[in-house]
Every structure is written in C-alpha cells, then in structure tokens.
Design a protein around this motif. Structure first.
Motif, PDB file in Angstrom:
ATOM      1  N   ALA A  35       0.932  -1.441   0.109  1.00  0.00           N
ATOM      2  CA  ALA A  35       0.008   0.070   0.034  1.00  0.00           C
ATOM      3  C   ALA A  35       0.905   1.222  -0.082  1.00  0.00           C
ATOM      4  CB  ALA A  35      -1.065  -0.044   1.084  1.00  0.00           C
ATOM      5  N   LEU A  36       2.104   1.243   0.696  1.00  0.00           N
ATOM      6  CA  LEU A  36       2.947   2.426   0.587  1.00  0.00           C
ATOM      7  C   LEU A  36       3.597   2.677  -0.777  1.00  0.00           C
ATOM      8  CD1 LEU A  36       5.095   1.751   3.889  1.00  0.00           C
ATOM      9  CD2 LEU A  36       3.423   3.563   3.680  1.00  0.00           C
ATOM     10  N   THR A  37       3.648   1.674  -1.734  1.00  0.00           N
ATOM     11  CA  THR A  37       3.837   2.269  -3.074  1.00  0.00           C
ATOM     12  C   THR A  37       2.792   2.600  -3.859  1.00  0.00           C
ATOM     13  OG1 THR A  37       3.423  -0.182  -3.807  1.00  0.00           O
ATOM     14  CG2 THR A  37       5.452   0.168  -2.775  1.00  0.00           C
ATOM     15  N   GLY A  38       1.665   2.502  -3.572  1.00  0.00           N
ATOM     16  CA  GLY A  38       0.474   2.887  -4.207  1.00  0.00           C
ATOM     17  C   GLY A  38      -0.278   1.809  -4.872  1.00  0.00           C
ATOM     18  N   GLN A  39       0.194   0.554  -4.615  1.00  0.00           N
ATOM     19  CA  GLN A  39      -0.728  -0.685  -5.066  1.00  0.00           C
ATOM     20  C   GLN A  39      -2.070  -0.830  -4.694  1.00  0.00           C
ATOM     21  OE1 GLN A  39       0.740  -3.291  -7.509  1.00  0.00           O
ATOM     22  NE2 GLN A  39      -1.406  -3.599  -7.327  1.00  0.00           N
ATOM     23  N   ASP A  40      -2.944  -0.837  -5.754  1.00  0.00           N
ATOM     24  CA  ASP A  40      -4.325  -1.084  -5.259  1.00  0.00           C
ATOM     25  C   ASP A  40      -4.597  -2.511  -4.667  1.00  0.00           C
ATOM     26  OD1 ASP A  40      -5.035   0.983  -6.245  1.00  0.00           O
ATOM     27  OD2 ASP A  40      -6.716   0.513  -7.864  1.00  0.00           O
ATOM     28  N   ILE A  41      -5.185  -2.761  -3.642  1.00  0.00           N
ATOM     29  CA  ILE A  41      -5.350  -4.086  -2.644  1.00  0.00           C
ATOM     30  C   ILE A  41      -6.729  -4.397  -2.558  1.00  0.00           C
ATOM     31  CG2 ILE A  41      -4.714  -4.866  -0.535  1.00  0.00           C
ATOM     32  CD1 ILE A  41      -2.237  -3.021  -0.439  1.00  0.00           C
ATOM     33  N   ARG A 176      -6.596   7.490  -8.590  1.00  0.00           N
ATOM     34  CA  ARG A 176      -6.581   7.505  -6.961  1.00  0.00           C
ATOM     35  C   ARG A 176      -5.922   6.091  -6.658  1.00  0.00           C
ATOM     36  NH1 ARG A 176     -11.538   6.319  -9.192  1.00  0.00           N
ATOM     37  NH2 ARG A 176     -12.095   4.022  -8.551  1.00  0.00           N
ATOM     38  N   HIS A 177      -5.748   6.021  -5.343  1.00  0.00           N
ATOM     39  CA  HIS A 177      -5.011   4.676  -4.694  1.00  0.00           C
ATOM     40  C   HIS A 177      -6.416   4.185  -4.118  1.00  0.00           C
ATOM     41  CE1 HIS A 177      -2.773   2.511  -1.533  1.00  0.00           C
ATOM     42  NE2 HIS A 177      -2.772   1.654  -2.380  1.00  0.00           N
ATOM     43  N   THR A 178      -6.723   2.907  -4.232  1.00  0.00           N
ATOM     44  CA  THR A 178      -7.974   2.426  -4.018  1.00  0.00           C
ATOM     45  C   THR A 178      -7.466   0.862  -3.124  1.00  0.00           C
ATOM     46  OG1 THR A 178      -9.106   3.278  -5.753  1.00  0.00           O
ATOM     47  CG2 THR A 178     -10.456   1.223  -4.429  1.00  0.00           C
ATOM     48  N   MET A 179      -8.266   0.521  -2.003  1.00  0.00           N
ATOM     49  CA  MET A 179      -8.078  -0.516  -1.367  1.00  0.00           C
ATOM     50  C   MET A 179      -9.354  -0.879  -0.711  1.00  0.00           C
ATOM     51  SD  MET A 179      -4.500   0.181   1.165  1.00  0.00           S
ATOM     52  CE  MET A 179      -5.121   1.917   1.526  1.00  0.00           C
ATOM     53  N   LEU A 180      -9.555  -2.357  -0.924  1.00  0.00           N
ATOM     54  CA  LEU A 180     -10.988  -2.814  -0.540  1.00  0.00           C
ATOM     55  C   LEU A 180     -10.894  -4.055   0.471  1.00  0.00           C
ATOM     56  CD1 LEU A 180     -14.000  -3.600  -2.969  1.00  0.00           C
ATOM     57  CD2 LEU A 180     -13.009  -5.475  -1.690  1.00  0.00           C
ATOM     58  N   PHE A 181     -11.566  -4.104   1.458  1.00  0.00           N
ATOM     59  CA  PHE A 181     -11.395  -5.212   2.301  1.00  0.00           C
ATOM     60  C   PHE A 181     -12.796  -5.700   2.522  1.00  0.00           C
ATOM     61  CE2 PHE A 181      -7.802  -2.584   3.016  1.00  0.00           C
ATOM     62  CZ  PHE A 181      -6.763  -3.631   3.399  1.00  0.00           C
ATOM     63  N   SER A 182     -12.718  -7.108   2.739  1.00  0.00           N
ATOM     64  CA  SER A 182     -14.017  -7.906   2.598  1.00  0.00           C
ATOM     65  C   SER A 182     -13.756  -9.198   3.343  1.00  0.00           C
ATOM     66  CB  SER A 182     -14.656  -8.107   1.021  1.00  0.00           C
ATOM     67  OG  SER A 182     -15.843  -8.719   1.358  1.00  0.00           O
ATOM     68  N   ALA A 183     -14.699  -9.779   4.061  1.00  0.00           N
ATOM     69  CA  ALA A 183     -14.621 -10.976   4.757  1.00  0.00           C
ATOM     70  C   ALA A 183     -14.571 -12.254   3.659  1.00  0.00           C
ATOM     71  CB  ALA A 183     -15.344 -11.439   5.915  1.00  0.00           C
ATOM     72  N   THR A 184     -15.677 -11.975   2.840  1.00  0.00           N
ATOM     73  CA  THR A 184     -16.023 -12.977   1.661  1.00  0.00           C
ATOM     74  C   THR A 184     -16.052 -12.080   0.445  1.00  0.00           C
ATOM     75  OG1 THR A 184     -18.271 -12.392   2.025  1.00  0.00           O
ATOM     76  CG2 THR A 184     -17.371 -14.304   3.309  1.00  0.00           C
ATOM     77  N   MET A 185     -16.042 -12.767  -0.692  1.00  0.00           N
ATOM     78  CA  MET A 185     -15.856 -12.130  -2.006  1.00  0.00           C
ATOM     79  C   MET A 185     -16.840 -12.685  -2.694  1.00  0.00           C
ATOM     80  SD  MET A 185     -13.306 -10.159  -1.719  1.00  0.00           S
ATOM     81  CE  MET A 185     -13.169  -9.475  -3.351  1.00  0.00           C
ATOM     82  N   LEU A 192     -17.503  -4.954  -8.612  1.00  0.00           N
ATOM     83  CA  LEU A 192     -16.815  -3.671  -7.953  1.00  0.00           C
ATOM     84  C   LEU A 192     -15.689  -3.464  -8.272  1.00  0.00           C
ATOM     85  CD1 LEU A 192     -18.541  -1.532  -6.827  1.00  0.00           C
ATOM     86  CD2 LEU A 192     -17.462  -2.161  -4.728  1.00  0.00           C
ATOM     87  N   ALA A 193     -14.661  -4.572  -7.655  1.00  0.00           N
ATOM     88  CA  ALA A 193     -13.283  -4.527  -7.861  1.00  0.00           C
ATOM     89  C   ALA A 193     -12.703  -4.202  -8.952  1.00  0.00           C
ATOM     90  CB  ALA A 193     -12.594  -5.548  -7.080  1.00  0.00           C
ATOM     91  N   ARG A 194     -13.269  -4.956 -10.159  1.00  0.00           N
ATOM     92  CA  ARG A 194     -12.902  -5.216 -11.456  1.00  0.00           C
ATOM     93  C   ARG A 194     -13.276  -3.786 -12.151  1.00  0.00           C
ATOM     94  NH1 ARG A 194     -14.709 -10.901 -13.360  1.00  0.00           N
ATOM     95  NH2 ARG A 194     -13.044 -12.323 -12.359  1.00  0.00           N
ATOM     96  N   ARG A 195     -14.302  -3.165 -12.126  1.00  0.00           N
ATOM     97  CA  ARG A 195     -14.702  -1.939 -12.252  1.00  0.00           C
ATOM     98  C   ARG A 195     -13.798  -0.723 -12.070  1.00  0.00           C
ATOM     99  NH1 ARG A 195     -20.854   0.172 -12.269  1.00  0.00           N
ATOM    100  NH2 ARG A 195     -20.607   1.975 -13.488  1.00  0.00           N
ATOM    101  N   PHE A 196     -13.770  -0.575 -10.624  1.00  0.00           N
ATOM    102  CA  PHE A 196     -13.217   0.575 -10.045  1.00  0.00           C
ATOM    103  C   PHE A 196     -11.619   0.573  -9.432  1.00  0.00           C
ATOM    104  CE2 PHE A 196     -17.662   1.195  -9.522  1.00  0.00           C
ATOM    105  CZ  PHE A 196     -18.138   2.035 -10.328  1.00  0.00           C
ATOM    106  N   MET A 197     -11.136  -0.631  -9.609  1.00  0.00           N
ATOM    107  CA  MET A 197      -9.777  -0.669  -9.472  1.00  0.00           C
ATOM    108  C   MET A 197      -8.803  -0.930 -10.548  1.00  0.00           C
ATOM    109  SD  MET A 197     -10.408  -2.789  -5.479  1.00  0.00           S
ATOM    110  CE  MET A 197      -8.715  -2.467  -4.917  1.00  0.00           C
ATOM    111  N   SER A 198      -7.459  -0.526 -10.174  1.00  0.00           N
ATOM    112  CA  SER A 198      -6.492  -0.709 -11.242  1.00  0.00           C
ATOM    113  C   SER A 198      -5.495  -2.023 -10.976  1.00  0.00           C
ATOM    114  CB  SER A 198      -5.662   0.474 -11.313  1.00  0.00           C
ATOM    115  OG  SER A 198      -4.596   0.154 -12.375  1.00  0.00           O
TER     116      SER A 198
END
Length: 499
Positions: A35-41, A176-185, A192-198
């Motif tokens: 995350a410090l490098t700006g990687q979407d997670i 932007r830099h985006t991070m998404l957290f979820s217990a299940t996928m 949503l992740a595919r659409r709005f994350m890089s």
C-alpha cells in the motif's frame, strides 16, 4: 517484526507504541509495504484481524506529515459503530501529526460534521448514505481525494449499499489509490473491484493466531428453555475469570429487556441496538471499552464496531441464523492470542439452524445437551462456583428485601419490586393496598382486576393485621403526592420490561 521494519515513519510508530501496539499482525505485514507504494489492494480478512491499521497507516503516511486542508482520503464503512471505531484508530495513528479526521454518518447532527469539513479535515470516515447526502448538498467535496478505502464491502452489499458505493466512486477522481477489504468475496464485490480498481493484488489474510482459533475459543452449546435463559446467563456472569462479556440477541426488543433484567439482578450491563439513538449507542460502547460496563448486549447490526481485545465470554442468547454470523459473534472473544468462551443457547424451535451450523463448522455436536440453571454440568463446564444464584448480593433495594432465592420466577420478582414482601398475600386482603392509586400498581403484579381496586381501602380499614397496613397507607399517601396516574403508568412498564 515492528512497524518501523515495514517503513512506517517514526512519529506514527511512537503514537501506536503509547497504546502498546508494537508488532504488526499478518495482514498488516502483507498490506502495508504494498500500500505504501500505491498498489491497489483487495484484502480478504475478517473483522478483528487488524485490517484498520493495514490500510490506515499507509493512507496516513501517503498523505504526508502536514497535508493540505481539504478531503484527501475517504474510508467508506457499512455502519455507524464501525465508523467510530475506524476513526478512533486513525486518530491514534495521527496523534503526532496535524492531520484531522471526521466521521460522517447518520443519526448524528449535521452541524458538527459540516464544521469539521469546513475546518479542512483531510480524512473522512463515513457511511454511504450520509456521505452521498452531504456530497449532493455540495458540503462534501470529493474531487481531490487521493486515497479510497472500502471496508467490509460484503457487509455493505448485504445492507444494500452497492449502488451508493458506485455513486461515491463516480464522485472521486479516476486516478487514485484504492483498497477494498471484505471477509468474503461474493460475485458483486468482485465485479465492483474489477470496475473501479486498477490491477489490484488480492491478499488473503488469516486471523492473527491462525490455527489457534478453535483452541483459543471454547465453544459450549446448550439446549435451553427460553424462560430459564436469564437465570442461566446471570450465573454464567459469575464464572471464575469472567471479564468483559458480549451477549447477542436476535431482536432489539430482546436486547432492551435483557439489559434491564441484568441491571435488576445487579450486573453492570449496557446495550447497543437500533432503538437507541447514536449518542446512546456511542456512550454504551465507550463505557464497555473503558471497562465501566463489563456486559454488553447487542444485536448483530449494532455489533459491527465491537473491537475489544479483552472480551472473555460471548453468549448467544438466541442462535445466529448462519455459520458466518456465528463466527462473527464468536470472534468477539479469543482475540490477539487470548482465550475465550462462546456459549450458545439453542431453542427447541431452532434445532434445524444449529444442525446447519454444526455441519458447516464441524463442531460434532448435533444434539446440544439439555441445560437448566440448576444443571450440574453448567457449573462444571463454565467454572461457576457451587451455590451461585442468578442475582448479585445487594443488587437493589427491592431485590435485597425480597428474601427469596435467586431463582424465583419473574412474576415473584415483579411483585417484590412494588411493595415490601411482608405484606404479600394472595388472599385478596386489602391490607397491602393504599387506596385506589396503590391498587392500580398491584393489579398487573397480583392478577387482581383493576375495577376491584375501589374496594380495597375499606377492606384494609377492617383489616385483621396489627394496624401496620394503616400506617403504611398514611406513609404512602404522604410520599406519593396523591398521583394515581403516575402509579398506573408505571405498573405496566414494570411488568412487561422489568424496569
């Protein structure tokens, strides 16, 4: 390993150290460097695994030691309680920096939130509804956001916030830099992740003590009678080594009734449920975290912000609906390497639910043992001292004067709460009545019809007692101020809610 080893700047490391937070959890070790490098997670992790600092520390550090005024980072969460929890954690991490954080959620006045935005808050933690509301009113400017976090995305899906999330993403910059957290996928979250994350990196993080989850938590399952549950719970709360305890109920009404029942029995209980306003819920949660209350009664929705490491017991007053909810509830205890106990009551009508949970989680307990407050195995399995009753000594004035054993029925308790026990009788004598006003208070407890109240005074005057009834009647008249409406109003409340 320390946070400094993960390249977290020293002022943040020092701020965490003031609360004894020194070593990072596994998810923090995995997410922080990327995350410090700006990687979407995409972080797949349950509540309580330390993900708040996993996204929060990189977010804070990437904004800089002295960020410009205006919203630069946005953390979207599903519930008010989680918004408060995340805000508290971020405020701790930024305590040595001028960075300011504002919580944006419904159930609280707009004015304070708007003032903080106008003052230049750089980090916003909020729930979707209020965020969109303020953004539409042009009171929340998201056009300069550099960091976006979606926390507990699957929970937002369950609550129907997915379309709101899409609106929020449309309001922030494309770069932007985006991070998404979820217990299940589930599939909608993946889409949503595919659409709005890089090109996000998917990190599957486990609990802090992977492999010790079952060993850390002792799971106890009882088939219990609904009328005996309160007594069983009151005895469990006197177990050896019992610390902070979370009790889950299915409904708001059940939570409200149970908290009053436990208070009446002398326990230091608080509740968080949907019928309380936000200030009341925050106050109850803060008292629980600070140790001023050691029993917290919660519904599932209200419990999302319970992130306390020293919970020793979790009690499922009613069985959860599915295995995931069971794990979420039980996961309130046994955290950060500590041990815990999860007790679940299974009603006769809910045996089918337990069958599904038992198979899914492989407990090997298809038939929970039938258990009552007097069952010897209850005392043995949960380290309850022999002879323990369901009411603390000196719990309250009327409880102390009742003089009967703790396992009296709720009807006995209600009768003792409304008059001295030495006047209690079922003979119909008016010696325990102080006129119409007092008779109104007795009708619900004794089962005497209210219309007969008018005759009780003359019966008392003829009374066969030693004259004490007359003296009590005079005292009641002087003390009550003659207000029969007040007495009448309080009686049903006492009989139905245990207040």
């Amino acid at each position: 390993m320390t946070f400094a080893d993960l390249n977290i700047e020293q002022d943040i490391v020092d701020a965490l150290a003031t609360k004894g937070i020194i070593e990072p959890f596994p998810i923090q070790q995995q997410t922080i460097p990327l995350a410090l490098t700006g990687q979407d997670i995409i972080g797949q992790a349950k509540t309580g695994t330390g993900k708040t600092f996993g996204f929060g520390l990189p977010l804070i550090q990437r904004l800089g030691a002295d960020p410009d005024h205006g919203v630069k980072a946005l953390v979207v969460v599903p519930t008010r309680e989680l918004a408060v929890q995340v805000t508290e954690d971020l405020e701790l991490a930024t305590s040595n920096r001028p960075t300011t954080i504002v919580s944006i959620y419904g159930g609280k006045a707009y004015e304070g939130q708007i003032e903080q935005l106008k003052a230049g808050a750089q980090i916003v933690v909020g729930t979707p509804g209020r965020l969109i509301d303020l953004q539409r009113q042009r009171l929340l400017d998201l056009s300069h956001v550099q960091e976006v976090v979606l926390d507990e995305a699957d929970r937002m899906l369950d609550l129907g916030f997915l379309s709101d999330i899409e609106r929020i993403f449309q309001a922030v910059p494309d770069v932007r830099h985006t991070m998404l957290f979820s217990a299940t996928m589930p599939a909608p979250i993946v889409a949503l992740a595919r659409r709005f994350m890089s090109r996000p990196v998917h990190i599957r993080a486990t609990d802090p003590d992977e492999g010790l989850m079952q060993a850390n938590i002792k799971h106890v399952i009882y088939r219990a009678h609904s009328l005996d549950k309160d007594e069983v719970i009151a005895r469990i709360l006197q177990a050896e080594g019992r610390g902070k305890t979370v009790i889950f109920t299915r409904t708001k009404r059940a939570a409200a009734k149970l908290v009053e029942e436990l208070k009446d029995r002398g326990f230091n209980a608080a509740a968080v449920h949907g019928d309380l306003n936000q200030e009341q819920r925050e106050r109850a949660m803060a008292a629980f975290k600070a140790g001023k209350r050691d029993v917290l009664i919660a519904t599932d929705v209200a419990a999302r912000g319970i992130d306390v490491d020293d919970v020793t017991h979790v009690i499922n007053h009613t069985i959860p609906d599915d295995p995931d909810t069971y794990l979420h509830r039980a996961g309130r205890t046994g955290r950060a390497g500590k041990t815990g106990i999860a007790v679940t009551f299974v009603d006769w009508d809910d045996l089918h639910k337990w069958t599904l949970i038992d198979k899914a989680l492989e407990f090997g307990i298809p038939e929970p043992v039938e258990t009552y407050s007097s069952s010897p195995h209850l005392f043995e399995e949960l380290d309850i001292p022999a002879g323990t009753k369901g009411r603390l000594p000196g719990a309250s004035a009327h409880a102390a004067s009742a003089g009967g054993p703790a396992e009296k029925s709720s009807g006995d308790r209600q009768r003792s709460s409304s008059r001295p026990p030495r006047t209690r009788t079922r003979s119909g004598s008016g010696s325990r009545s102080g006129g119409a006003a007092h008779a109104d208070t007795q009708a619900p407890a004794d089962g005497a019809p209210a219309p007969q109240a008018a005759g009780t005074e003359s019966a008392s005057a003829d009374g066969s007692t030693d004259g004490a009834a007359k003296r009590r009647r005079r005292r009641r008249r002087r003390g009550a101020g003659g207000g029969s409406s007040e007495a009448t109003a309080s009686a049903p409340q006492g009989s139905s809610d245990g207040e």
